[in-house]
Design a protein around this motif. Structure first.
Motif, PDB file in Angstrom:
ATOM      1  N   VAL A   1     -14.037 -12.406 110.571  1.00  0.00           N
ATOM      2  CA  VAL A   1     -13.593 -11.939 109.454  1.00  0.00           C
ATOM      3  C   VAL A   1     -12.438 -11.469 109.757  1.00  0.00           C
ATOM      4  O   VAL A   1     -11.622 -12.034 109.130  1.00  0.00           O
ATOM      5  N   GLN A   2     -12.302 -10.574 111.097  1.00  0.00           N
ATOM      6  CA  GLN A   2     -11.513  -9.949 111.157  1.00  0.00           C
ATOM      7  C   GLN A   2      -9.892 -11.583 111.379  1.00  0.00           C
ATOM      8  O   GLN A   2      -9.065 -11.431 110.816  1.00  0.00           O
ATOM      9  N   GLU A   3     -10.317 -12.344 111.482  1.00  0.00           N
ATOM     10  CA  GLU A   3      -9.345 -13.499 113.055  1.00  0.00           C
ATOM     11  C   GLU A   3      -9.174 -14.086 111.673  1.00  0.00           C
ATOM     12  O   GLU A   3      -8.194 -14.664 111.426  1.00  0.00           O
ATOM     13  N   VAL A   4     -10.247 -14.571 110.516  1.00  0.00           N
ATOM     14  CA  VAL A   4     -10.203 -14.925 109.589  1.00  0.00           C
ATOM     15  C   VAL A   4      -9.008 -15.019 108.763  1.00  0.00           C
ATOM     16  O   VAL A   4      -8.120 -15.454 108.240  1.00  0.00           O
ATOM     17  N   THR A   5      -9.705 -14.003 108.348  1.00  0.00           N
ATOM     18  CA  THR A   5      -8.149 -12.956 107.423  1.00  0.00           C
ATOM     19  C   THR A   5      -7.291 -12.881 108.236  1.00  0.00           C
ATOM     20  O   THR A   5      -5.948 -13.290 107.178  1.00  0.00           O
TER      21      THR A   5
ATOM     22  N   PHE B   1     -17.238 -20.462 111.759  1.00  0.00           N
ATOM     23  CA  PHE B   1     -16.684 -19.592 113.434  1.00  0.00           C
ATOM     24  C   PHE B   1     -17.986 -18.715 113.316  1.00  0.00           C
ATOM     25  O   PHE B   1     -18.194 -18.259 114.662  1.00  0.00           O
ATOM     26  N   ASN B   2     -18.698 -18.412 112.962  1.00  0.00           N
ATOM     27  CA  ASN B   2     -20.183 -17.406 113.002  1.00  0.00           C
ATOM     28  C   ASN B   2     -20.862 -18.563 113.817  1.00  0.00           C
ATOM     29  O   ASN B   2     -21.438 -18.105 114.368  1.00  0.00           O
ATOM     30  N   ARG B   3     -21.161 -20.185 113.424  1.00  0.00           N
ATOM     31  CA  ARG B   3     -21.604 -20.936 113.608  1.00  0.00           C
ATOM     32  C   ARG B   3     -21.519 -21.268 115.175  1.00  0.00           C
ATOM     33  O   ARG B   3     -22.198 -21.286 116.243  1.00  0.00           O
ATOM     34  N   VAL B   4     -20.573 -21.660 115.194  1.00  0.00           N
ATOM     35  CA  VAL B   4     -20.156 -22.168 116.466  1.00  0.00           C
ATOM     36  C   VAL B   4     -19.254 -21.479 117.749  1.00  0.00           C
ATOM     37  O   VAL B   4     -19.451 -21.807 118.875  1.00  0.00           O
TER      38      VAL B   4
END
Length: 80
Positions: free
Chosen positions: A5-9, A74-77
């Motif tokens: 979440v931090q990196e996507v943000t 990205f949590n999945r991969v």
């Protein structure tokens, strides 16, 4: 806060500076991300999480409508 979440943000703030968004925010219609901007975000996230972009399928990419979809991908991969 979750690292994904931090990196996507962080990445979205770089391409949609000043935008207010949450997990349900539409990447294209609300944030206004072009295809090129989305590829840029995906490339950066793949580099950050050591994911080979070629492992992302057309089905994965077709499901990227919201910020939450991007986080979920990205949590999945990551780390696979």
């Amino acid at each position: 806060m979750d690292i994904v979440v931090q990196e996507v943000t962080r990445q979205l703030n770089q391409v949609a500076a000043g935008a207010d968004f949450g997990q349900d925010t539409d990447l294209r219609n609300v944030l206004g991300l072009s295809s090129l901007a989305l590829v840029s975000v995906l490339t950066q996230l793949c580099e950050t999480f050591n994911v080979d972009m070629l492992t992302l399928t057309d089905a994965d990419l077709a499901k990227l409508d919201t910020v939450g979809d991007l986080v979920g991908l990205f949590n999945r991969v990551k780390g696979n």
